[in-house]
Design a protein around this motif. Structure first.
Motif, PDB file in Angstrom:
ATOM      1  N   ASN A 149       0.933  -1.029   0.081  1.00  6.69           N
ATOM      2  CA  ASN A 149      -0.083  -0.024  -0.073  1.00  6.69           C
ATOM      3  C   ASN A 149       0.983   1.164  -0.081  1.00  6.69           C
ATOM      4  OD1 ASN A 149      -2.611  -1.296   0.048  1.00  6.69           O
ATOM      5  ND2 ASN A 149      -2.014  -1.737   2.275  1.00  6.69           N
TER       6      ASN A 149
ATOM      7  N   HIS B 243     -11.179   7.008 -11.525  1.00  9.55           N
ATOM      8  CA  HIS B 243     -12.391   6.967 -11.427  1.00  9.55           C
ATOM      9  C   HIS B 243     -13.169   6.288 -12.355  1.00  9.55           C
ATOM     10  CE1 HIS B 243     -12.343   9.610  -7.929  1.00  9.55           C
ATOM     11  NE2 HIS B 243     -11.586  10.598  -8.852  1.00  9.55           N
TER      12      HIS B 243
ATOM     13  N   ARG C 148      -9.738  -0.100  -9.793  1.00  2.00           N
ATOM     14  CA  ARG C 148     -10.231   1.046 -10.495  1.00  2.00           C
ATOM     15  C   ARG C 148      -9.005   2.232 -10.335  1.00  2.00           C
ATOM     16  NH1 ARG C 148     -12.799   5.259  -8.078  1.00  2.00           N
ATOM     17  NH2 ARG C 148     -13.574   3.798  -6.367  1.00  2.00           N
ATOM     18  N   TYR C 149      -8.733   3.102 -11.445  1.00  2.00           N
ATOM     19  CA  TYR C 149      -7.972   3.918 -11.348  1.00  2.00           C
ATOM     20  C   TYR C 149      -8.496   5.292 -12.200  1.00  2.00           C
ATOM     21  CZ  TYR C 149      -4.586   0.323 -10.562  1.00  2.00           C
ATOM     22  OH  TYR C 149      -3.806  -0.735 -10.091  1.00  2.00           O
TER      23      TYR C 149
ATOM     24  N   ALA D 218      -4.305   2.319  -6.695  1.00  2.00           N
ATOM     25  CA  ALA D 218      -5.742   1.980  -7.033  1.00  2.00           C
ATOM     26  C   ALA D 218      -6.709   2.505  -6.242  1.00  2.00           C
ATOM     27  CB  ALA D 218      -6.123   0.531  -7.013  1.00  2.00           C
ATOM     28  N   GLU D 219      -7.765   3.141  -6.766  1.00  2.00           N
ATOM     29  CA  GLU D 219      -8.795   4.169  -6.054  1.00  2.00           C
ATOM     30  C   GLU D 219      -9.872   3.105  -5.188  1.00  2.00           C
ATOM     31  OE1 GLU D 219     -10.261   6.978  -8.900  1.00  2.00           O
ATOM     32  OE2 GLU D 219      -8.447   7.938  -8.703  1.00  2.00           O
ATOM     33  N   GLY D 220      -9.828   1.884  -5.891  1.00  2.00           N
ATOM     34  CA  GLY D 220     -10.869   0.758  -5.504  1.00  2.00           C
ATOM     35  C   GLY D 220     -10.374  -0.390  -5.957  1.00  2.00           C
ATOM     36  N   THR D 221     -10.584  -1.444  -5.116  1.00  3.12           N
ATOM     37  CA  THR D 221     -10.399  -2.751  -5.335  1.00  3.12           C
ATOM     38  C   THR D 221     -11.323  -3.863  -5.036  1.00  3.12           C
ATOM     39  OG1 THR D 221      -8.813  -3.280  -3.367  1.00  3.12           O
ATOM     40  CG2 THR D 221      -7.784  -2.408  -5.352  1.00  3.12           C
TER      41      THR D 221
ATOM     42  N   GLN E 260      -3.688   3.097   0.045  1.00  2.32           N
ATOM     43  CA  GLN E 260      -4.221   2.689  -1.246  1.00  2.32           C
ATOM     44  C   GLN E 260      -3.441   1.400  -1.724  1.00  2.32           C
ATOM     45  OE1 GLN E 260      -4.197   6.700  -3.057  1.00  2.32           O
ATOM     46  NE2 GLN E 260      -6.461   6.273  -3.376  1.00  2.32           N
TER      47      GLN E 260
ATOM     48  N   TYR F 164      -1.079   6.278   1.990  1.00  2.00           N
ATOM     49  CA  TYR F 164      -2.718   6.853   2.298  1.00  2.00           C
ATOM     50  C   TYR F 164      -3.406   5.472   2.476  1.00  2.00           C
ATOM     51  CZ  TYR F 164      -0.986  11.284   0.621  1.00  2.00           C
ATOM     52  OH  TYR F 164       0.185  12.202   0.281  1.00  2.00           O
TER      53      TYR F 164
END
Length: 187
Positions: A34, A174, A171-172, A158-161, A39, A37
């Motif tokens: 990570n 947005h 997701r990168y 990654a903004e979301g996994t 992420q 932050y």
């Protein structure tokens, strides 16, 4: 008396179902590292993969020039070595915004991967009357036959996994989605 028979049966049933429930939630991939932050920036296979196993990479709405770096190490992972650079093709007018590529594992071991945006590697500085600016040349058909370490570019966060079964979805920006999954070599 009836409760004393039901309780052991419930415990036994729970023990029988526990491995099945655990297997259903196990993932083929884990977060390896990570950023500051929290992420995820790098991922790794949860188990040792065999030579000849296939990984499919599905990209939607990639930006220029994004690449998926694939590294491998043996079971203990003392040192990783880069084995593949997979370009994540962006959307071009007249083409599909979705790209799917397959990668055959070249050796036994754990697979690690991360995404880099390497657009600064393809920039050409141009001096003009109004100052200096740069032009980014992107050759969609450039050869990535040899793995390329882009040392000037950090792995992207990654903004979301989502990690489940044999699939990782990340997701990168947005709206850029990358899916990495284990696949049958016949598919």
């Amino acid at each position: 008396m009836l409760n004393s028979r039901i309780a052991p049966a419930a415990v036994l049933a729970g023990l029988c179902w526990a491995p099945i429930a655990h297997a259903a939630t196990a993932s083929a991939f884990d977060v390896l590292a990570n950023n500051q932050y929290g992420q995820p920036v790098a991922f790794q296979s949860a188990s040792v993969l065999k030579k000849g196993d296939v990984i499919k990479v599905h990209t939607f709405n990639a930006r220029p020039v994004m690449v998926l770096q694939v590294a491998m190490c043996d079971a203990d992972c003392p040192r990783m070595h880069l084995v593949k650079t997979i370009p994540l093709y962006p959307y071009y007018a007249g083409t599909s915004a979705v790209a799917t590529q397959s990668f055959v594992i070249p050796e036994n071991g754990r697979v690690s991967f991360w995404v880099q945006q390497a657009d600064n590697q393809f920039s050409v500085p141009i001096a003009g009357a109004s100052g200096t600016w740069s032009f980014t040349f992107i050759n969609r058909f450039a050869s990535y036959a040899a793995p390329t370490p882009y040392l000037d570019t950090q792995p992207m966060a990654a903004e979301g996994t989502t990690l489940n079964d044999g699939t990782l979805r990340a997701r990168y920006f947005h709206n850029t989605f990358i899916t990495v999954r284990l696949a049958d070599s016949n598919s």
